[in-house]
Write a protein that holds these residues in place. Structure first.
Motif, PDB file in Angstrom:
ATOM      1  N   TYR A  77     -24.883  49.492  -3.008  1.00 23.96           N
ATOM      2  CA  TYR A  77     -25.653  49.780  -4.220  1.00 23.96           C
ATOM      3  C   TYR A  77     -25.212  51.105  -4.845  1.00 23.96           C
ATOM      4  O   TYR A  77     -24.991  51.183  -6.064  1.00 23.96           O
ATOM      5  N   ILE A  78     -25.045  52.136  -4.036  1.00 22.38           N
ATOM      6  CA  ILE A  78     -24.622  53.433  -4.571  1.00 22.38           C
ATOM      7  C   ILE A  78     -23.206  53.347  -5.114  1.00 22.38           C
ATOM      8  O   ILE A  78     -22.886  53.928  -6.164  1.00 22.38           O
ATOM      9  N   ASN A  79     -22.343  52.578  -4.445  1.00 20.09           N
ATOM     10  CA  ASN A  79     -20.987  52.371  -4.972  1.00 20.09           C
ATOM     11  C   ASN A  79     -21.033  51.661  -6.318  1.00 20.09           C
ATOM     12  O   ASN A  79     -20.245  51.961  -7.221  1.00 20.09           O
ATOM     13  N   MET A  80     -21.954  50.712  -6.446  1.00 19.86           N
ATOM     14  CA  MET A  80     -22.092  49.993  -7.714  1.00 19.86           C
ATOM     15  C   MET A  80     -22.514  50.937  -8.831  1.00 19.86           C
ATOM     16  O   MET A  80     -22.006  50.860  -9.955  1.00 19.86           O
ATOM     17  N   LEU A  81     -23.450  51.837  -8.546  1.00 16.47           N
ATOM     18  CA  LEU A  81     -23.891  52.784  -9.567  1.00 16.47           C
ATOM     19  C   LEU A  81     -22.740  53.685 -10.007  1.00 16.47           C
ATOM     20  O   LEU A  81     -22.593  53.989 -11.203  1.00 16.47           O
ATOM     21  N   ASP A  82     -21.916  54.106  -9.055  1.00 15.86           N
ATOM     22  CA  ASP A  82     -20.740  54.913  -9.408  1.00 15.86           C
ATOM     23  C   ASP A  82     -19.793  54.119 -10.294  1.00 15.86           C
ATOM     24  O   ASP A  82     -19.223  54.646 -11.260  1.00 15.86           O
ATOM     25  N   TYR A 110     -33.555  44.886  -6.143  1.00 16.41           N
ATOM     26  CA  TYR A 110     -33.043  43.936  -5.150  1.00 16.41           C
ATOM     27  C   TYR A 110     -32.314  44.652  -4.013  1.00 16.41           C
ATOM     28  O   TYR A 110     -32.541  44.347  -2.823  1.00 16.41           O
ATOM     29  N   SER A 111     -31.440  45.598  -4.344  1.00 19.33           N
ATOM     30  CA  SER A 111     -30.627  46.252  -3.317  1.00 19.33           C
ATOM     31  C   SER A 111     -31.487  47.043  -2.339  1.00 19.33           C
ATOM     32  O   SER A 111     -31.185  47.117  -1.141  1.00 19.33           O
ATOM     33  N   ASP A 166     -26.362  46.036 -18.522  1.00 16.34           N
ATOM     34  CA  ASP A 166     -27.708  45.460 -18.399  1.00 16.34           C
ATOM     35  C   ASP A 166     -27.871  44.708 -17.075  1.00 16.34           C
ATOM     36  O   ASP A 166     -28.961  44.693 -16.495  1.00 16.34           O
ATOM     37  N   ASP A 167     -26.783  44.093 -16.603  1.00 13.03           N
ATOM     38  CA  ASP A 167     -26.871  43.269 -15.391  1.00 13.03           C
ATOM     39  C   ASP A 167     -27.229  44.084 -14.152  1.00 13.03           C
ATOM     40  O   ASP A 167     -27.707  43.518 -13.164  1.00 13.03           O
ATOM     41  N   GLN A 168     -26.983  45.382 -14.193  1.00 14.44           N
ATOM     42  CA  GLN A 168     -27.281  46.180 -13.008  1.00 14.44           C
ATOM     43  C   GLN A 168     -28.783  46.367 -12.813  1.00 14.44           C
ATOM     44  O   GLN A 168     -29.228  46.737 -11.718  1.00 14.44           O
TER      45      GLN A 168
END
Length: 905
Positions: free
Chosen positions: A557-562, A547-548, A539-541
């Motif tokens: 941001y893309i690394n976070m999604l992965d 924001y990103s 949920d925190d994403q």
């Protein structure tokens, strides 16, 4: 007299000029968080137009923000019913659903709102974030296209469209968007960080497309023009691109990076990869070692080249600089003289090689002899060695022996007449006692750790370790009291604060402790809390989707999604999911476990825990209500007030345990593990999937899980039991599965066990192949029980683990003892007595009276000292540090497998 026509939806929406102005003011007041004025304004409108749907929805939204949630949601629902064609009511309804984390429902509401206001920017932005959260990338591309068409001058919309194409797999389209975007730019200043990030993202897209030359050209031009400001990123990407192109400049580029940071493993690996070398390939070890030796000479203080050399060096090589023994001795001696606490963690990955393991042990023992002070010399001879080096060497060897597999155990000292172990002599080193993996004396381990803690009562690391070991000894309340020294003073309980802080170590350790004690409801409560932690991570994403892109931190941001896509691969979630699914399966097989955990059948400890949990929850709820009533909202995030306040309706976990659908809940825990690459390599995952699927009647899914497990380890003892269970269960089914599932089920099952082999023969052959393995013998006994063998025969099979030549350890013994209890054997005490004799240092198999004495003895450690601090007394602040890489250490040094009885001390 003619009747008046019923008011239409449009007439319900229509307001007079005065009320229209008030409604616009209401929207402004909500956006600026002037909630009390907004409520008064809404009441003014409703006084004249009581069925105005949009006003009712806005009033409901204001009430939700003011803490009157139920009343507010009811008004919103009423407003939606009164005006189904208003984009405002659907937008408000979507906000409410989003606050409840019902993202799919919120997206449906936003989609409805867009039907009536197709170009509403706020709606489109919210829809795009929901589509990203739900990974609906095709729809995301359409939404981003719409936003770009409406506002083509906004840079963020160009980048957002490129990212949408990237996420949907259309890299060529993402590249085209970036090219067109850059054409629109004019007079970009130097050192513009946002523009720098977009250019790095453009380079990334080109690299992933395989257009390496074009990516390198863009990188070089941008670096020369100073439009990319991240110099380290420029060097890293350039070295990588040059290597892919096979350029002669690549070697120099990697060397520059190593000079920039000689402690980065990736730089050395990149350099050697450019030379055609692989640090994991032993065939090229000689050349790689030569390169690393040069780097060690060039950077004498760098640790990485020396550590990589240990991975590549061979123990069979001749004398010289590249011999493993020589390299390892230099490395260990340096770490021990410097007093590096993490030295063992650093080298333990080398233990996969038995020769290297033995060499490291010999080196450490030799160094210990060098460092051991000579008690006969007075005064002691002068030495350049620090006295603490001797202690660090002892510490290293203690960790070494604790980590060794139980098959390398040697003789251990017996217990004394007081049921405790003889105290170690100050001059008695771990070497004298030999290695031991799990001694099985959890009380002595806990007391020793508590004595260590008392040397520095303010140290959070020592307090955390002591609490961890107390939990492993079953002293849950005492462990909670220790942890309470570093939690918030105003927290309802230490556990509540640690759960709020998402302390996985605490949740897993306490869950395991409750499970070992048979308090399945409280164990399940903790494992479910771990699941909630990972739900919160997901949920925190949500906030970062907007924001990103606003801040142009695109690559991160893309690394976070992965990372989020593989979130459930985390060892903490895997462990909790497996443990919870086993509990649900137990409850399904024996529903009495749920009713037996009620207050009437509870132990005193469980009743006390329930009472504390209820009291803590009540205090937490009262505090939340008081805060909601007195504090005015100050957040500028319009969704913060919409978040559902957490209310624990099941503080003791009884509702979880007595759930009417335990298998569905177990399936929900396990489902993410079956789709992620890393958990798919864990055989325990597929065994757990089988246990759940076969009971849910999903026979094809069950045998497919066994097939996946067999591909990982065909001789696994637990797999053997389940193959027999599957085949035996299939033989009892009167109605076969219809096509197309039926033939696939039969084919898969026959591949696991040919139909011409009887189950008894298969079980016997397996036992013959693994006659020296205790777990295999136990598995054979379990299989006999599945096939309906008499209890006496199963017991005799279990007792054969005590035979000569059988490799038995404390973990397996604990699991076997629990199994006999599960099948209601009358020989449990007899088996425990035999295990107690087999493991003289262990106390895990003693009688309840003996264990009670040990418990009392354990709790006398440090009585009346600074260990009696109360919650919040420590000065280190609020919050327990999750030490030793949190989960990694917990799993390796203490969390057993199987039914939860395996605990390492």
């Amino acid at each position: 007299m003619s009747k008046k026509a019923a008011p239409s939806k449009e007439s319900n929406r229509h307001l007079s000029s005065k009320e229209s102005t008030l409604f616009k003011e209401l929207l402004t007041l909500y956006e600026t968080k002037q909630l009390k004025k907004g409520l008064k304004t809404a009441d003014q409108i409703l006084k004249k137009y009581p069925e105005h749907g949009e006003t009712l929805c806005m009033k409901g939204l204001v009430l939700v923000h003011m803490g009157r949630r139920e009343e507010g949601i009811e008004l919103v629902r009423k407003g939606v019913r009164l005006d189904l064609t208003s984009h405002i009511v659907w937008h408000v309804f979507g906000l409410i659903q989003k606050g409840e984390k019902k993202y799919e429902d919120a997206l449906k509401s936003y989609t409805q709102a867009l039907r009536f206001d197709k170009e509403n920017m706020n709606l489109l932005r919210d829809v795009s974030q929901l589509q990203t959260q739900l990974r609906l990338y095709d729809g995301l591309v359409e939404t981003r296209h719409m936003l770009l068409r409406l506002r083509p001058t906004v840079r963020q919309h160009w980048i957002a469209l490129a990212v949408a194409y990237h996420l949907s797999g259309s890299l060529a389209e993402a590249k085209n968007v970036m090219v067109e975007y850059e054409k629109t730019l004019k007079n970009v200043p130097h050192y513009d960080v946002e523009h720098s990030e977009t250019l790095l993202y453009h380079v990334r897209v080109l690299e992933e497309l395989g257009q390496t030359s074009e990516a390198l050209s863009l990188l070089d031009v941008s670096a020369k023009d100073r439009t990319i400001v991240d110099k380290t990123a420029i060097m890293e990407i350039r070295a990588r691109l040059l290597s892919k192109l096979g350029s002669d400049e690549a070697e120099h580029a990697w060397k520059v990076l190593i000079e920039h940071n000689p402690e980065c493993y990736d730089y050395y690996k990149g350099y050697m990869s450019n030379q055609g070398l692989n640090v994991d390939d032993k065939t090229t070890a000689t050349k790689a070692l030569s390169i690393l030796r040069e780097f060690s000479t060039q950077f004498p203080k760098a640790n990485v080249p020396r550590r990589l050399s240990l991975s590549l060096a061979s123990t069979t090589g001749g004398e010289g600089e590249d011999n493993f023994h020589d390299l390892a001795r230099t490395y260990l001696l340096s770490g021990l003289t410097k007093g590096i606490p993490s030295l063992f963690v650093d080298v333990k990955s080398l233990y996969k090689d038995e020769d290297k393991l033995q060499s490291l042990q010999d080196i450490a023992e030799g160094i210990l002899k060098e460092f051991t002070p000579d008690p006969s010399s007075s005064p002691p001879p002068s030495s350049s060695t620090e006295p603490t080096s001797y202690l660090w060497t002892l510490y290293f060897l203690a960790q070494h022996y604790s980590y060794l597999p139980s098959t390398r155990q040697s003789a251990l000292p017996p217990r004394n007449s007081n049921n405790t172990h003889a105290d170690f002599d100050p001059n008695c080193t771990p070497v004298a006692h030999g290695p031991s993996n799990i001694a099985g004396d959890f009380y002595s381990a806990s007391r020793a750790m508590e004595d260590a803690r008392l040397l520095d009562g303010q140290d959070r690391f020592l307090n955390t370790k002591s609490a961890k070991y107390r939990m492993r000894a079953g002293l849950v309340d005492e462990a909670s009291a220790l942890l309470g020294m570093f939690t918030k003073k105003d927290a309802p309980s230490p556990g509540a604060d640690l759960e709020d802080m998402q302390s996985l170590f605490y949740l897993l350790e306490e869950g395991d402790a409750h499970q070992r004690a048979g308090r399945l409801n409280l164990a399940l409560k903790r494992y479910t809390a771990v699941q909630k932690v990972f739900d919160d991570f997901e949920d925190d994403q949500y906030d970062f989707h907007g924001y990103s892109l606003r801040k142009f931190t695109i690559n991160v941001y893309i690394n976070m999604l992965d990372w989020e896509d593989n979130l459930r691969s985390h060892p903490g979630y895997v462990k909790a999911a497996l443990a919870a699914s086993r509990i649900y399966v137990e409850v399904y097989d024996d529903p009495k476990l749920a009713s037996g955990a009620s207050d009437g059948g509870s132990t005193d400890a469980e009743k006390k825990a329930k009472k504390k949990a209820k009291k803590a929850q009540k205090e937490k709820e009262d505090a939340a209500k008081k805060a909601a009533a007195t504090a005015a909202p100050t957040s500028t995030n319009e969704d913060k007030g919409l978040e559902v306040p957490f209310k624990d309706e099941d503080p003791d976990g009884m509702k979880l345990l007595s759930s009417p659908d335990p298998l569905e809940r177990a399936h929900k825990f396990l489902q993410p593990l079956t789709t992620l690459p890393q958990p798919q390599k864990n055989i325990e995952v597929w065994l757990a999937v089988y246990d759940v699927a076969i009971r849910r009647g999903k026979r094809l899914q069950a045998v497919q899980a066994l097939s996946r497990a067999r591909a990982l380890d065909a001789e696994n003892p637990e797999l053997h039991v389940r193959i027999i269970h599957a085949k035996y269960s299939a033989s009892k089914i009167s109605s076969p599965l219809p096509p197309p599932a039926g033939p696939v089920f039969t084919e898969t099952l026959n591949a696991l066990l040919p139909p011409d082999v009887s189950l008894e023969t298969y079980n016997s052959q397996y036992l013959q192949r693994h006659s020296s393995s205790a777990r295999a013998i136990w598995a054979s006994a379990q299989a006999s029980h599945v096939l309906g063998a008499p209890l006496q025969e199963v017991e005799e099979a279990v007792f054969s683990v005590l035979g000569q030549g059988v490799k038995l350890d404390v973990e397996t013994a604990l699991d076997i003892s629990s199994y006999l209890k599960k099948i209601k054997s009358t020989r449990v005490d007899e088996l425990n007595k035999a295990f107690d004799d087999r493991f003289p240092i262990s106390t895990a198999f003693q009688t309840s009276e003996e264990l009670a004495k040990l418990r009392e003895w354990c709790l006398t450690s440090g009585h009346g000292k600074d260990g009696d601090l109360k919650q919040g007394d420590a000065t280190a602040g609020a919050g327990v540090t999750e030490n030793e890489a949190e989960l990694g250490t917990t799993i390796e040094s203490g969390a057993g497998s199987g039914n939860g009885n395996s605990v390492k001390s």
